[in-house]
Write a protein that holds these residues in place. Structure first.
Motif, PDB file in Angstrom:
ATOM      1  N   HIS A 328       0.845  -1.187   0.000  1.00 16.25           N
ATOM      2  CA  HIS A 328       0.000   0.000   0.000  1.00 16.25           C
ATOM      3  C   HIS A 328       0.884   1.242   0.000  1.00 16.25           C
ATOM      4  O   HIS A 328       1.726   1.415   0.888  1.00 16.25           O
ATOM      5  CB  HIS A 328      -0.918   0.000   1.225  1.00 16.25           C
ATOM      6  N   THR A 329       0.684   2.123  -0.984  1.00 15.01           N
ATOM      7  CA  THR A 329       1.573   3.273  -1.126  1.00 15.01           C
ATOM      8  C   THR A 329       1.329   4.351  -0.074  1.00 15.01           C
ATOM      9  O   THR A 329       2.162   5.244   0.097  1.00 15.01           O
ATOM     10  CB  THR A 329       1.424   3.897  -2.521  1.00 15.01           C
ATOM     11  N   LEU A 330       0.190   4.300   0.631  1.00 10.37           N
ATOM     12  CA  LEU A 330      -0.092   5.295   1.656  1.00 10.37           C
ATOM     13  C   LEU A 330       0.381   4.860   3.037  1.00 10.37           C
ATOM     14  O   LEU A 330       0.819   5.684   3.838  1.00 10.37           O
ATOM     15  CB  LEU A 330      -1.593   5.593   1.712  1.00 10.37           C
ATOM     16  N   THR A 331       0.298   3.563   3.315  1.00  6.11           N
ATOM     17  CA  THR A 331       0.623   3.067   4.657  1.00  6.11           C
ATOM     18  C   THR A 331       1.895   2.233   4.709  1.00  6.11           C
ATOM     19  O   THR A 331       2.447   2.017   5.790  1.00  6.11           O
ATOM     20  CB  THR A 331      -0.531   2.207   5.192  1.00  6.11           C
ATOM     21  N   GLY A 332       2.336   1.730   3.550  1.00  2.75           N
ATOM     22  CA  GLY A 332       3.501   0.859   3.533  1.00  2.75           C
ATOM     23  C   GLY A 332       3.194  -0.580   3.892  1.00  2.75           C
ATOM     24  O   GLY A 332       4.110  -1.411   3.948  1.00  2.75           O
ATOM     25  N   GLU A 333       1.930  -0.921   4.131  1.00  4.06           N
ATOM     26  CA  GLU A 333       1.573  -2.277   4.527  1.00  4.06           C
ATOM     27  C   GLU A 333       1.576  -3.219   3.321  1.00  4.06           C
ATOM     28  O   GLU A 333       1.218  -2.832   2.209  1.00  4.06           O
ATOM     29  CB  GLU A 333       0.193  -2.285   5.190  1.00  4.06           C
ATOM     30  N   TYR A 334       1.971  -4.481   3.587  1.00  3.04           N
ATOM     31  CA  TYR A 334       2.018  -5.502   2.545  1.00  3.04           C
ATOM     32  C   TYR A 334       0.764  -6.372   2.597  1.00  3.04           C
ATOM     33  O   TYR A 334       0.197  -6.590   3.667  1.00  3.04           O
ATOM     34  CB  TYR A 334       3.255  -6.387   2.722  1.00  3.04           C
ATOM     35  N   ALA A 335       0.338  -6.849   1.421  1.00  2.00           N
ATOM     36  CA  ALA A 335      -0.802  -7.760   1.330  1.00  2.00           C
ATOM     37  C   ALA A 335      -0.399  -8.939   0.449  1.00  2.00           C
ATOM     38  O   ALA A 335      -0.078  -8.760  -0.730  1.00  2.00           O
ATOM     39  CB  ALA A 335      -2.015  -7.048   0.738  1.00  2.00           C
ATOM     40  N   ALA A 336      -0.400 -10.137   1.044  1.00  2.00           N
ATOM     41  CA  ALA A 336       0.052 -11.330   0.328  1.00  2.00           C
ATOM     42  C   ALA A 336      -1.069 -12.313   0.017  1.00  2.00           C
ATOM     43  O   ALA A 336      -0.834 -13.324  -0.644  1.00  2.00           O
ATOM     44  CB  ALA A 336       1.127 -12.040   1.151  1.00  2.00           C
ATOM     45  N   GLU A 337      -2.303 -12.029   0.473  1.00  2.00           N
ATOM     46  CA  GLU A 337      -3.393 -12.976   0.271  1.00  2.00           C
ATOM     47  C   GLU A 337      -3.696 -13.137  -1.220  1.00  2.00           C
ATOM     48  O   GLU A 337      -3.821 -12.149  -1.939  1.00  2.00           O
ATOM     49  CB  GLU A 337      -4.660 -12.511   1.003  1.00  2.00           C
ATOM     50  N   PRO A 338      -3.846 -14.387  -1.684  1.00  2.00           N
ATOM     51  CA  PRO A 338      -4.232 -14.603  -3.075  1.00  2.00           C
ATOM     52  C   PRO A 338      -5.729 -14.394  -3.258  1.00  2.00           C
ATOM     53  O   PRO A 338      -6.486 -14.359  -2.282  1.00  2.00           O
ATOM     54  CB  PRO A 338      -3.846 -16.065  -3.324  1.00  2.00           C
ATOM     55  N   ALA A 339      -6.147 -14.270  -4.517  1.00  2.00           N
ATOM     56  CA  ALA A 339      -7.563 -14.159  -4.865  1.00  2.00           C
ATOM     57  C   ALA A 339      -8.265 -13.071  -4.054  1.00  2.00           C
ATOM     58  O   ALA A 339      -9.277 -13.300  -3.403  1.00  2.00           O
ATOM     59  CB  ALA A 339      -8.259 -15.498  -4.668  1.00  2.00           C
ATOM     60  N   THR A 340      -7.696 -11.861  -4.082  1.00  2.00           N
ATOM     61  CA  THR A 340      -8.292 -10.725  -3.386  1.00  2.00           C
ATOM     62  C   THR A 340      -8.431  -9.557  -4.364  1.00  2.00           C
ATOM     63  O   THR A 340      -7.968  -9.624  -5.505  1.00  2.00           O
ATOM     64  CB  THR A 340      -7.432 -10.286  -2.192  1.00  2.00           C
TER      65      THR A 340
END
Length: 357
Positions: A328-340
């Motif tokens: 996320h470019t605003l928070t820096g958080e990563y998201a690795a979940e597939p099919a989202t």
């Protein structure tokens, strides 16, 4: 004897939607009247006036399919430029006659802003999205309100100030408005007139490039001059860096803090290099840079995914992500979940991705 059940009501077969496609109906109806459509909201330009040295206010008349807008919300405006349909997000002010006023700041190289500010003619018709956004005020706020605006961030604040004036200014409202120079200030006379009518409303101009006395930026601004703001409901809108600085400065010092940025802040630890991004529906595979929003990266490759606000609010650019990690470019958080689902405008590729595009 019990009554026989009534047959289910049927829609009239005379309804246009039963004998012609929506696109065909809109095409021919538009030849008779530019705002006639079967379902889609559209708006017609009725006037254009200078708002400041580098901004223009357009007054638009929407058709009956537009469901209205609350002060502080946004709409997506679809504009045709050089034969291509582009969409941008603006925060309108609802006028007494039902028209919408949007103020457009001229951006160097901005195709939509340049067209709207310089070339759009009275009578031109635009596609109009329904309103979205949650930075709104209750009809009667319980505590004082502090509005912080920088640049184009003044447009939703103007709508909120007008809402409070209509309600009789029920609480103390302070507007701190940052601009580089006085010539860039929008709605100066209107805001001054409201302040003259309502002692409970105060405008504080912060001109950062005033040669006589440049004002402090939001990170160093003397908020103590406004009195006790610990119980204030604060709303901030402006460029990403401005909003980030306002959040850092005031978080935990006020009752509530809402913010919207019309440009994403740059992460200090932005990732570098490239990754492979597979576009499953189109069958293309691209090398895209890490640390850049997927929307910008795809546009740089000549693609035009659906988009609107470009700040993560309207959901127009949402698409499926089959696999991979995004950031996320605003928070820096990563998201690795597939099919989202992923918002292209506020997410960058951190690893190889497969997108449903």
């Amino acid at each position: 004897m019990s009554a026989l059940p009534r047959p289910a009501a049927r829609r009239s077969s005379l309804s246009p939607r039963h004998w012609v496609s929506e696109e065909l109906f809109d095409f021919w109806a538009g030849r008779l009247h530019p705002l006639w459509t079967l379902r889609r909201a559209r708006a017609r330009l009725v006037s254009r006036n200078a708002a400041s040295a580098d901004a223009v206010t357009l007054v638009l008349r929407p058709n009956r399919h537009f469901r209205g807008v609350a002060p502080g919300q946004h709409v997506n405006l679809g504009v045709e430029v050089d034969g291509r349909r582009l969409s941008r997000s603006y925060s309108p002010t609802l006028l007494d006659d039902g028209c919408l006023a949007i103020t457009v700041k001229k951006v160097a190289g901005g195709k939509v802003s340049q067209h709207l500010a310089q070339h759009a003619q009275v009578g031109e018709v635009f596609e109009l999205g329904q309103a979205f956004g949650e930075m709104t005020l209750a009809a009667a706020p319980a505590a004082r309100v502090l509005l912080l605006a920088a640049g184009s961030g003044i447009t939703p604040m103007r709508a909120l100030v007008r809402q409070m004036e209509t309600a009789g200014m029920p609480v103390q409202v302070d507007l701190v408005y940052w601009a580089q120079q006085r010539e860039a200030v929008c709605f100066a006379d209107e805001l001054a007139d409201i302040a003259a009518r309502h002692p409970g409303f105060r405008v504080h101009l912060a001109l950062t490039r005033d040669p006589t006395a440049p004002a402090a930026r939001v990170g160093d601004y003397d908020f103590s001059a406004l009195g006790d703001i610990s119980s204030a409901q604060v709303m901030a809108c402006g460029p990403g860096g401005f909003v980030e600085a306002a959040n850092t400065r005031l978080q935990g010092r006020v009752a509530t803090l809402q913010s919207e940025a019309f440009t994403p802040p740059v992460l200090t630890d932005a990732e570098t290099g490239t990754v492979r991004v597979e576009l499953r529906r189109s069958g293309r595979t691209l090398e895209l840079p890490r640390g850049t929003s997927l929307l910008q990266a795809l546009e740089a490759e000549g693609l035009r995914p659906a988009s609107g606000c470009r700040m993560g609010i309207c959901n127009t650019c949402v698409c499926g992500k089959a696999s991979g990690v995004t950031r996320h470019t605003l928070t820096g958080e990563y998201a690795a979940e597939p099919a989202t689902q992923v918002k292209l405008c506020v997410n960058s590729a951190s690893t190889d991705l497969i997108l449903e595009l």
